[in-house]
Scaffold this active site. Structure first.
Site, PDB file in Angstrom:
ATOM      1  N   CYS A 187     -11.074   3.066   0.486  1.00  0.00           N
ATOM      2  CA  CYS A 187      -9.637   3.328   0.669  1.00  0.00           C
ATOM      3  C   CYS A 187      -9.256   2.500   1.889  1.00  0.00           C
ATOM      4  O   CYS A 187      -9.961   2.539   2.918  1.00  0.00           O
ATOM      5  CB  CYS A 187      -9.386   4.807   0.918  1.00  0.00           C
ATOM      6  N   THR A 188      -8.179   1.744   1.769  1.00  0.00           N
ATOM      7  CA  THR A 188      -7.841   0.800   2.846  1.00  0.00           C
ATOM      8  C   THR A 188      -7.439   1.508   4.141  1.00  0.00           C
ATOM      9  O   THR A 188      -7.398   0.878   5.194  1.00  0.00           O
ATOM     10  CB  THR A 188      -6.722  -0.144   2.388  1.00  0.00           C
ATOM     11  N   HIS A 189      -7.146   2.790   4.056  1.00  0.00           N
ATOM     12  CA  HIS A 189      -6.825   3.534   5.288  1.00  0.00           C
ATOM     13  C   HIS A 189      -8.058   3.746   6.173  1.00  0.00           C
ATOM     14  O   HIS A 189      -7.931   3.895   7.380  1.00  0.00           O
ATOM     15  CB  HIS A 189      -6.259   4.922   4.947  1.00  0.00           C
ATOM     16  N   ASP A 194       0.856  -1.193   0.000  1.00  0.00           N
ATOM     17  CA  ASP A 194       0.000   0.000   0.000  1.00  0.00           C
ATOM     18  C   ASP A 194       0.894   1.246   0.000  1.00  0.00           C
ATOM     19  O   ASP A 194       2.113   1.139   0.192  1.00  0.00           O
ATOM     20  CB  ASP A 194      -0.910   0.019   1.248  1.00  0.00           C
ATOM     21  N   SER A 195       0.275   2.392  -0.191  1.00  0.00           N
ATOM     22  CA  SER A 195       1.031   3.650  -0.135  1.00  0.00           C
ATOM     23  C   SER A 195       1.511   3.942   1.278  1.00  0.00           C
ATOM     24  O   SER A 195       2.449   4.699   1.482  1.00  0.00           O
ATOM     25  CB  SER A 195       0.130   4.795  -0.584  1.00  0.00           C
ATOM     26  N   CYS A 239      -4.570  -1.351  -1.938  1.00  0.00           N
ATOM     27  CA  CYS A 239      -4.756   0.081  -2.147  1.00  0.00           C
ATOM     28  C   CYS A 239      -5.721   0.260  -3.315  1.00  0.00           C
ATOM     29  O   CYS A 239      -5.430  -0.189  -4.436  1.00  0.00           O
ATOM     30  CB  CYS A 239      -3.405   0.719  -2.475  1.00  0.00           C
ATOM     31  N   ASN A 240      -6.847   0.884  -3.045  1.00  0.00           N
ATOM     32  CA  ASN A 240      -7.840   1.119  -4.115  1.00  0.00           C
ATOM     33  C   ASN A 240      -7.304   2.067  -5.170  1.00  0.00           C
ATOM     34  O   ASN A 240      -7.520   1.878  -6.362  1.00  0.00           O
ATOM     35  CB  ASN A 240      -9.113   1.729  -3.538  1.00  0.00           C
ATOM     36  N   THR A 241      -6.603   3.094  -4.706  1.00  0.00           N
ATOM     37  CA  THR A 241      -6.112   4.127  -5.623  1.00  0.00           C
ATOM     38  C   THR A 241      -5.172   3.518  -6.659  1.00  0.00           C
ATOM     39  O   THR A 241      -5.207   3.879  -7.843  1.00  0.00           O
ATOM     40  CB  THR A 241      -5.394   5.229  -4.819  1.00  0.00           C
TER      41      THR A 241
HETATM   42  N1  DGL Z   1      -4.803   3.275   0.985  1.00  0.00           N
HETATM   43  C1  DGL Z   1      -4.975   3.836  -0.297  1.00  0.00           C
HETATM   44  C2  DGL Z   1      -6.265   3.352  -0.944  1.00  0.00           C
HETATM   45  O1  DGL Z   1      -6.784   2.306  -0.619  1.00  0.00           O
HETATM   46  C3  DGL Z   1      -4.826   5.304  -0.563  1.00  0.00           C
HETATM   47  C4  DGL Z   1      -4.228   6.264   0.379  1.00  0.00           C
HETATM   48  C5  DGL Z   1      -3.410   7.300  -0.375  1.00  0.00           C
HETATM   49  O2  DGL Z   1      -3.949   8.325  -0.809  1.00  0.00           O
HETATM   50  O3  DGL Z   1      -2.211   7.021  -0.542  1.00  0.00           O
HETATM   51  O4  DGL Z   1      -6.775   4.010  -1.830  1.00  0.00           O
END
Ligand code: DGL
Length: 286
Positions: free
Chosen positions: A200-202, A21-22, A85-87
């Protein structure tokens, strides 16, 4: 590790799983996979040098993730890669699959389908990074699975960063979190939003906060358990069966998963984060 567990690991072919992930959001996915597959070897890779991905232009993101995956797949030789990470997933997965045809990839994409199926009011919201909200992939999911719903797409510019701050032991204001989620709550013609997709996984890292701040109770849809089941299925298909044992009887059950957490920045991680990672079986560093 008990004697039995050592014997089990030696007899079984244990998969190496790379979760990426990011930042720290992918830990919400790692946690679910680790619960299903505690025997696996884990690497958790956080691209904190470039976080947040939600602010990156598409081309830069494709280049960044391709480069990182080329490098770490060669070094770690994972049996499966989870793009938690969805993004990134909504953009980069086809590129990764083409570059690494022998590596199975499991992605994370907005759980619009289950939310649309379960919603009673047929008013759902998708809470995501601004980049995920803008993706064709997300709009296609809505067209395919939620045509019967009113879908509110909410791009939250700061919510992933707020989740990072909480994980790093910083205090965050309720008002700042609420400002990111407020647009998800829609009330019209006597109906209200009843499902909010955490795309978003966060965001599941802030679940307790958003539940407390919600103007009315809703279902927060976290796809992590479904992703973990998908990973387990792909591993079974590729020969990493937890063979000879019913899942709940396998010697690894009851033992904690373990692995390494790698960060692309050179930043020294805070003690509070190191301790949180240790609690879920991850040691910082190669
Ligand atoms: N965790 C990431 C997601 O699922 C994105 C967070 C970011 O902007 O880096 O999209």
């Amino acid at each position: 590790m008990s004697g039995w567990q050592k014997v089990y690991d030696q007899l079984m072919i244990v998969p190496t799983i790379l979760v990426f992930d990011s930042g720290l959001g992918g830990l919400t996915v790692y946690g679910e996979i680790a619960a299903l597959r505690p025997q696996a070897h884990y690497f958790y890779l956080a691209d904190d040098a470039v976080f947040p991905y939600g602010a990156l232009p598409a081309e830069a993101l494709v280049e960044r993730v391709n480069g990182l995956m080329d490098h770490w797949i060669a070094v770690l030789k994972p049996d499966i890669v989870v793009i938690a990470c969805n993004t990134a997933s909504t953009l980069v997965l086809p590129h990764l699959r083409a570059r690494h045809p022998h590596v199975p990839f499991v992605g994370t994409v907005p759980a619009i389908k289950p939310a649309a199926v379960q919603s009673r009011s047929h008013m759902i919201s998708v809470l995501a990074t601004p980049a995920t909200v803008a993706r064709d992939y997300t709009h296609d999911l809505i067209r395919e699975h939620a045509a019967h719903c009113e879908v509110q797409l909410v791009g939250a510019p700061n919510l992933a960063s707020l989740a990072e701050r909480v994980m790093h032991g910083e205090k965050v204001n309720d008002a700042d979190i609420f400002a990111e989620i407020a647009l998800c709550f829609v009330e019209r013609n006597g109906k209200r939003t009843d499902h909010i997709v955490l795309a978003c996984t966060h965001y599941p890292l802030l679940l307790a906060h958003v539940q407390r701040l919600a103007p009315w109770p809703v279902q927060w849809v976290d796809p992590a358990p479904a992703i973990a089941r998908r990973v387990d299925h792909v591993l079974n298909q590729t020969g990493f069966v937890q063979a000879g044992f019913a899942q709940e009887e396998a010697p690894g059950i009851g033992r904690q998963a373990s692995g390494r957490a790698l960060f692309t920045s050179d930043k020294v991680q805070e003690a509070v984060l190191i301790a949180a990672l240790a609690q879920i079986g991850l040691k910082v560093g190669p």
